[in-house]
Design a protein around this motif. Sequence first.
Motif, PDB file in Angstrom:
ATOM      1  N   LYS A 150       0.827  -1.212   0.000  1.00  0.00           N
ATOM      2  CA  LYS A 150       0.000   0.000   0.000  1.00  0.00           C
ATOM      3  C   LYS A 150       0.862   1.264   0.000  1.00  0.00           C
ATOM      4  CE  LYS A 150      -4.200   1.956   1.481  1.00  0.00           C
ATOM      5  NZ  LYS A 150      -4.895   2.213   0.242  1.00  0.00           N
ATOM      6  N   GLN A 151       1.971   1.253   0.735  1.00  0.00           N
ATOM      7  CA  GLN A 151       2.847   2.427   0.790  1.00  0.00           C
ATOM      8  C   GLN A 151       4.281   2.044   0.454  1.00  0.00           C
ATOM      9  OE1 GLN A 151       2.327   4.376   4.575  1.00  0.00           O
ATOM     10  NE2 GLN A 151       0.277   5.071   4.054  1.00  0.00           N
ATOM     11  N   PHE A 152       4.965   2.941  -0.238  1.00  0.00           N
ATOM     12  CA  PHE A 152       6.360   2.754  -0.638  1.00  0.00           C
ATOM     13  C   PHE A 152       6.896   4.107  -1.074  1.00  0.00           C
ATOM     14  CE2 PHE A 152       3.547   1.788  -4.145  1.00  0.00           C
ATOM     15  CZ  PHE A 152       4.037   2.597  -5.171  1.00  0.00           C
ATOM     16  N   ASP A 153       8.165   4.157  -1.471  1.00  0.00           N
ATOM     17  CA  ASP A 153       8.785   5.388  -1.976  1.00  0.00           C
ATOM     18  C   ASP A 153       9.129   5.209  -3.442  1.00  0.00           C
ATOM     19  OD1 ASP A 153       8.757   6.467   0.612  1.00  0.00           O
ATOM     20  OD2 ASP A 153      10.768   5.718   1.058  1.00  0.00           O
ATOM     21  N   ILE A 154       9.131   6.318  -4.177  1.00  0.00           N
ATOM     22  CA  ILE A 154       9.683   6.282  -5.532  1.00  0.00           C
ATOM     23  C   ILE A 154      10.856   7.250  -5.595  1.00  0.00           C
ATOM     24  CG2 ILE A 154       7.593   5.499  -6.687  1.00  0.00           C
ATOM     25  CD1 ILE A 154       7.030   8.327  -7.571  1.00  0.00           C
ATOM     26  N   ILE A 155      11.853   6.870  -6.364  1.00  0.00           N
ATOM     27  CA  ILE A 155      13.058   7.677  -6.538  1.00  0.00           C
ATOM     28  C   ILE A 155      13.160   8.033  -8.008  1.00  0.00           C
ATOM     29  CG2 ILE A 155      15.579   7.718  -6.356  1.00  0.00           C
ATOM     30  CD1 ILE A 155      15.293   5.640  -4.102  1.00  0.00           C
ATOM     31  N   GLY A 156      13.410   9.306  -8.286  1.00  0.00           N
ATOM     32  CA  GLY A 156      13.576   9.752  -9.662  1.00  0.00           C
ATOM     33  C   GLY A 156      12.381  10.510 -10.204  1.00  0.00           C
ATOM     34  N   ALA A 157      11.369  10.755  -9.380  1.00  0.00           N
ATOM     35  CA  ALA A 157      10.180  11.473  -9.848  1.00  0.00           C
ATOM     36  C   ALA A 157      10.405  12.978  -9.870  1.00  0.00           C
ATOM     37  CB  ALA A 157       8.975  11.141  -8.964  1.00  0.00           C
ATOM     38  N   GLY A 158      11.281  13.465  -9.026  1.00  0.00           N
ATOM     39  CA  GLY A 158      11.535  14.904  -8.945  1.00  0.00           C
ATOM     40  C   GLY A 158      12.859  15.274  -9.575  1.00  0.00           C
ATOM     41  N   VAL A 205       0.049   1.700 -12.441  1.00  0.00           N
ATOM     42  CA  VAL A 205      -0.196   2.015 -11.032  1.00  0.00           C
ATOM     43  C   VAL A 205      -0.413   3.519 -10.893  1.00  0.00           C
ATOM     44  CG1 VAL A 205       0.733   1.895  -8.679  1.00  0.00           C
ATOM     45  CG2 VAL A 205       1.344   0.125 -10.343  1.00  0.00           C
ATOM     46  N   GLY A 206      -1.433   3.896 -10.132  1.00  0.00           N
ATOM     47  CA  GLY A 206      -1.668   5.293  -9.788  1.00  0.00           C
ATOM     48  C   GLY A 206      -1.417   5.474  -8.308  1.00  0.00           C
ATOM     49  N   VAL A 207      -0.657   6.503  -7.962  1.00  0.00           N
ATOM     50  CA  VAL A 207      -0.323   6.754  -6.563  1.00  0.00           C
ATOM     51  C   VAL A 207      -0.627   8.195  -6.195  1.00  0.00           C
ATOM     52  CG1 VAL A 207       1.518   5.013  -6.481  1.00  0.00           C
ATOM     53  CG2 VAL A 207       2.093   7.380  -7.061  1.00  0.00           C
ATOM     54  N   LYS A 208      -0.845   8.401  -4.901  1.00  0.00           N
ATOM     55  CA  LYS A 208      -0.894   9.768  -4.377  1.00  0.00           C
ATOM     56  C   LYS A 208       0.348   9.961  -3.532  1.00  0.00           C
ATOM     57  CE  LYS A 208      -3.671   8.966  -0.231  1.00  0.00           C
ATOM     58  NZ  LYS A 208      -4.879   9.355   0.484  1.00  0.00           N
ATOM     59  N   PHE A 209       0.858  11.189  -3.535  1.00  0.00           N
ATOM     60  CA  PHE A 209       2.028  11.508  -2.728  1.00  0.00           C
ATOM     61  C   PHE A 209       1.590  11.761  -1.294  1.00  0.00           C
ATOM     62  CE2 PHE A 209       3.627  13.327  -6.921  1.00  0.00           C
ATOM     63  CZ  PHE A 209       4.274  12.149  -7.268  1.00  0.00           C
ATOM     64  N   LEU A 210       2.356  11.228  -0.367  1.00  0.00           N
ATOM     65  CA  LEU A 210       2.089  11.431   1.050  1.00  0.00           C
ATOM     66  C   LEU A 210       2.951  12.573   1.552  1.00  0.00           C
ATOM     67  CD1 LEU A 210       2.075   7.698   2.180  1.00  0.00           C
ATOM     68  CD2 LEU A 210       0.117   9.134   1.594  1.00  0.00           C
ATOM     69  N   ASN A 255      15.511  15.768  -7.928  1.00  0.00           N
ATOM     70  CA  ASN A 255      16.610  15.209  -7.145  1.00  0.00           C
ATOM     71  C   ASN A 255      16.351  13.725  -6.933  1.00  0.00           C
ATOM     72  OD1 ASN A 255      14.812  14.872  -4.918  1.00  0.00           O
ATOM     73  ND2 ASN A 255      15.115  17.017  -4.386  1.00  0.00           N
ATOM     74  N   GLU A 256      17.228  13.064  -6.264  1.00  0.00           N
ATOM     75  CA  GLU A 256      17.098  11.616  -6.049  1.00  0.00           C
ATOM     76  C   GLU A 256      16.514  11.284  -4.680  1.00  0.00           C
ATOM     77  OE1 GLU A 256      17.702   9.107  -8.348  1.00  0.00           O
ATOM     78  OE2 GLU A 256      17.718  10.852  -9.659  1.00  0.00           O
ATOM     79  N   ARG A 257      15.873  12.257  -4.056  1.00  0.00           N
ATOM     80  CA  ARG A 257      15.261  12.038  -2.744  1.00  0.00           C
ATOM     81  C   ARG A 257      14.018  11.151  -2.887  1.00  0.00           C
ATOM     82  NH1 ARG A 257      14.062  17.481  -0.175  1.00  0.00           N
ATOM     83  NH2 ARG A 257      15.959  17.773  -1.334  1.00  0.00           N
ATOM     84  N   PRO A 258      13.859  10.138  -2.025  1.00  0.00           N
ATOM     85  CA  PRO A 258      12.670   9.280  -2.083  1.00  0.00           C
ATOM     86  C   PRO A 258      11.392  10.085  -1.814  1.00  0.00           C
ATOM     87  CG  PRO A 258      14.367   8.285  -0.702  1.00  0.00           C
ATOM     88  CD  PRO A 258      14.806   9.685  -1.006  1.00  0.00           C
ATOM     89  N   VAL A 259      10.349   9.781  -2.586  1.00  0.00           N
ATOM     90  CA  VAL A 259       9.050  10.435  -2.416  1.00  0.00           C
ATOM     91  C   VAL A 259       8.071   9.386  -1.887  1.00  0.00           C
ATOM     92  CG1 VAL A 259       7.175  11.649  -3.588  1.00  0.00           C
ATOM     93  CG2 VAL A 259       9.550  11.980  -4.339  1.00  0.00           C
ATOM     94  N   PRO A 260       7.518   9.575  -0.669  1.00  0.00           N
ATOM     95  CA  PRO A 260       6.573   8.601  -0.134  1.00  0.00           C
ATOM     96  C   PRO A 260       5.248   8.630  -0.897  1.00  0.00           C
ATOM     97  CG  PRO A 260       6.969  10.373   1.457  1.00  0.00           C
ATOM     98  CD  PRO A 260       7.810  10.653   0.263  1.00  0.00           C
ATOM     99  N   CYS A 261       4.724   7.423  -1.197  1.00  0.00           N
ATOM    100  CA  CYS A 261       3.513   7.274  -2.006  1.00  0.00           C
ATOM    101  C   CYS A 261       2.573   6.261  -1.380  1.00  0.00           C
ATOM    102  CB  CYS A 261       3.858   6.735  -3.389  1.00  0.00           C
ATOM    103  SG  CYS A 261       4.988   7.744  -4.308  1.00  0.00           S
ATOM    104  N   GLU A 262       1.318   6.343  -1.818  1.00  0.00           N
ATOM    105  CA  GLU A 262       0.318   5.349  -1.448  1.00  0.00           C
ATOM    106  C   GLU A 262      -0.430   4.948  -2.716  1.00  0.00           C
ATOM    107  OE1 GLU A 262      -2.019   5.687   2.254  1.00  0.00           O
ATOM    108  OE2 GLU A 262      -3.739   5.726   0.889  1.00  0.00           O
ATOM    109  N   VAL A 263      -0.623   3.648  -2.904  1.00  0.00           N
ATOM    110  CA  VAL A 263      -1.327   3.156  -4.086  1.00  0.00           C
ATOM    111  C   VAL A 263      -2.794   3.577  -4.013  1.00  0.00           C
ATOM    112  CG1 VAL A 263      -2.081   1.098  -5.348  1.00  0.00           C
ATOM    113  CG2 VAL A 263       0.222   1.179  -4.380  1.00  0.00           C
ATOM    114  N   VAL A 264      -3.279   4.181  -5.096  1.00  0.00           N
ATOM    115  CA  VAL A 264      -4.688   4.539  -5.231  1.00  0.00           C
ATOM    116  C   VAL A 264      -5.387   3.479  -6.073  1.00  0.00           C
ATOM    117  CG1 VAL A 264      -6.311   6.270  -6.111  1.00  0.00           C
ATOM    118  CG2 VAL A 264      -4.191   6.995  -4.988  1.00  0.00           C
ATOM    119  N   TRP A 265      -4.712   3.036  -7.133  1.00  0.00           N
ATOM    120  CA  TRP A 265      -5.234   1.964  -7.988  1.00  0.00           C
ATOM    121  C   TRP A 265      -4.073   1.244  -8.654  1.00  0.00           C
ATOM    122  CZ3 TRP A 265      -3.855   2.287 -13.073  1.00  0.00           C
ATOM    123  CH2 TRP A 265      -3.488   3.540 -13.559  1.00  0.00           C
TER     124      TRP A 265
END
Length: 103
Positions: free
Chosen positions: A70-78, A96-101, A80-90
Amino acid sequence: MAPVTTPRSRGLSVDEYLKSFAERRNSSRTSVSREIVIQIDQQPMHTAILENISLGGAKFRMMYPTQLPKQFDIIGAGDNERPVPCEVVWQKHDRVGVKFLTA
């Protein structure tokens, strides 16, 4: 030609049914094509292609479809290389569609 029917098994009015398909995002999307890394428990686990992003979330395509937590981080979306916390929406197949936490 057969008449158009609207499924109403959930007790929705026609207007409610049609509104359920309306755009639900609060910010506009930007199309991109960028490789990202999915990080689970601070470990890089999967590679995906980011397809679009907004201030509130993103959609990506998994290189190798798998069920994500349900929750994880993605790297490379911004920028910088800082992890972005996400939650699966679908999740459907490899998409996969996620919302940023936010903190």
